[in-house]
Design an enzyme around this catalytic site. Structure first.
Site, PDB file in Angstrom:
ATOM      1  CD  GLU A  40       4.643  -2.143   9.922  1.00  0.00           C
ATOM      2  OE1 GLU A  40       5.378  -2.679   8.739  1.00  0.00           O
ATOM      3  OE2 GLU A  40       3.565  -2.471  10.149  1.00  0.00           O
ATOM      4  CG  ASP A  75      12.949   4.873  -0.241  1.00  0.00           C
ATOM      5  OD1 ASP A  75      13.909   4.423  -0.469  1.00  0.00           O
ATOM      6  OD2 ASP A  75      11.812   5.689  -0.815  1.00  0.00           O
ATOM      7  CB  THR A  87       5.399  -6.511   4.455  1.00  0.00           C
ATOM      8  OG1 THR A  87       6.097  -6.515   3.517  1.00  0.00           O
ATOM      9  CG2 THR A  87       5.907  -6.250   5.640  1.00  0.00           C
ATOM     10  CG  ASP A 102      13.587  -5.972  -0.979  1.00  0.00           C
ATOM     11  OD1 ASP A 102      13.228  -5.144  -0.282  1.00  0.00           O
ATOM     12  OD2 ASP A 102      13.903  -5.965  -2.325  1.00  0.00           O
ATOM     13  CG  ASN A 116       7.728  13.023   9.116  1.00  0.00           C
ATOM     14  OD1 ASN A 116       8.371  12.425   9.482  1.00  0.00           O
ATOM     15  ND2 ASN A 116       8.025  13.702   7.952  1.00  0.00           N
ATOM     16  CE  LYS A 146      20.417   8.924  -7.415  1.00  0.00           C
ATOM     17  NZ  LYS A 146      19.893   9.822  -8.183  1.00  0.00           N
ATOM     18  CE1 TYR A 148       7.191  -2.294  -2.328  1.00  0.00           C
ATOM     19  CE2 TYR A 148       6.098  -1.621  -0.344  1.00  0.00           C
ATOM     20  CZ  TYR A 148       6.595  -1.193  -1.638  1.00  0.00           C
ATOM     21  OH  TYR A 148       6.262  -0.267  -2.244  1.00  0.00           O
ATOM     22  CD  GLU A 149       8.192 -10.911   4.903  1.00  0.00           C
ATOM     23  OE1 GLU A 149       8.648 -12.076   5.178  1.00  0.00           O
ATOM     24  OE2 GLU A 149       7.796  -9.980   5.392  1.00  0.00           O
TER      25      GLU A 149
END
Length: 213
Positions: free
Chosen positions: A44, A118, A191, A154, A96, A122, A193-194
């Site tokens: 992941e 993320d 997750t 999302d 990274n 922009k 966030y989910e």
């Protein structure tokens, strides 16, 4: 869901070399030996606080999981989840994602997960999106022929962009859901966030894509 800087995080991570290999590049081509078996390896990229990768490791003991998170202050939260779950088939790397090819041999990784990355909305930041062509090139170097990426977000804008990016790359769209939690998909691990966004009634977008030779 920003995480406050934890100056002690690195020391904490260093206390658990069995979960957090100190120099992951040393294990390139030898990850099955690290796990002590020949099970498939799923990674992941951008695992955040580790709820997904740890839950997957518990749910699928016959798969080896490696979570990648650059922020040590975030990764240390994931470490605690992994310790509590007490599963041997999960590791954590604070690297990274751009150095994946230095850590894994071609074909050593069987699947890549991208969850709630993320969105970098922009246009000038397009190259930072984890579904930008540069990253698709990178994942392809560590996946086998016809390897897969499983992607959740999302963010509708990022999802639409990612579908376009996958398509432009010539990848096969094997599965697409515009509202995961109202679909018939089984075995979903949420997750952090989910959980947050779905509780607000926001749809979760998900797709599975496959590289084509």
């Amino acid at each position: 869901m920003r995480t406050r800087n934890k100056p002690w995080a690195k020391d904490r991570l260093d206390e658990f070399p069995s979960i957090v290999p100190a120099i992951p590049q040393e294990h390139k081509g030898k990850w099955n030996a690290v796990f002590g078996n020949d099970n498939p390896i799923h990674i992941e990229v951008g695992m955040g606080k580790g709820q997904f990768i740890t839950g997957m490791a518990v749910q699928n003991p016959d798969v080896n999981y490696i979570g990648i998170e650059l922020s040590e202050s975030v990764a240390v939260v994931a470490l605690d989840k992994m310790i509590e779950a007490d599963v041997p088939n999960v590791k954590l790397l604070t690297i990274n994602a751009e150095i994946l090819a230095d850590v894994f041999e071609p074909g050593e990784v069987d699947r890549v997960y991208l969850n709630f990355s993320d969105p970098w909305p922009k246009t000038r930041h397009e190259k930072r999106r984890l579904t930008f062509k540069k990253f698709l090139d990178l994942y392809k170097t560590v996946l086998p022929e016809n390897g897969e990426i499983h992607f959740k977000t999302d963010n509708r804008g990022l999802f639409e962009y990612s579908l376009w990016s996958f398509s432009q790359y010539g990848m096969l769209l094997k599965y697409v859901s515009l509202d995961l939690h109202k679909s018939d998909f089984e075995g979903n691990i949420m997750t952090e966030y989910e959980e947050k966004f779905s509780a607000k009634g926001q749809p979760i977008y998900r797709c599975e894509v496959q590289y084509q030779e």
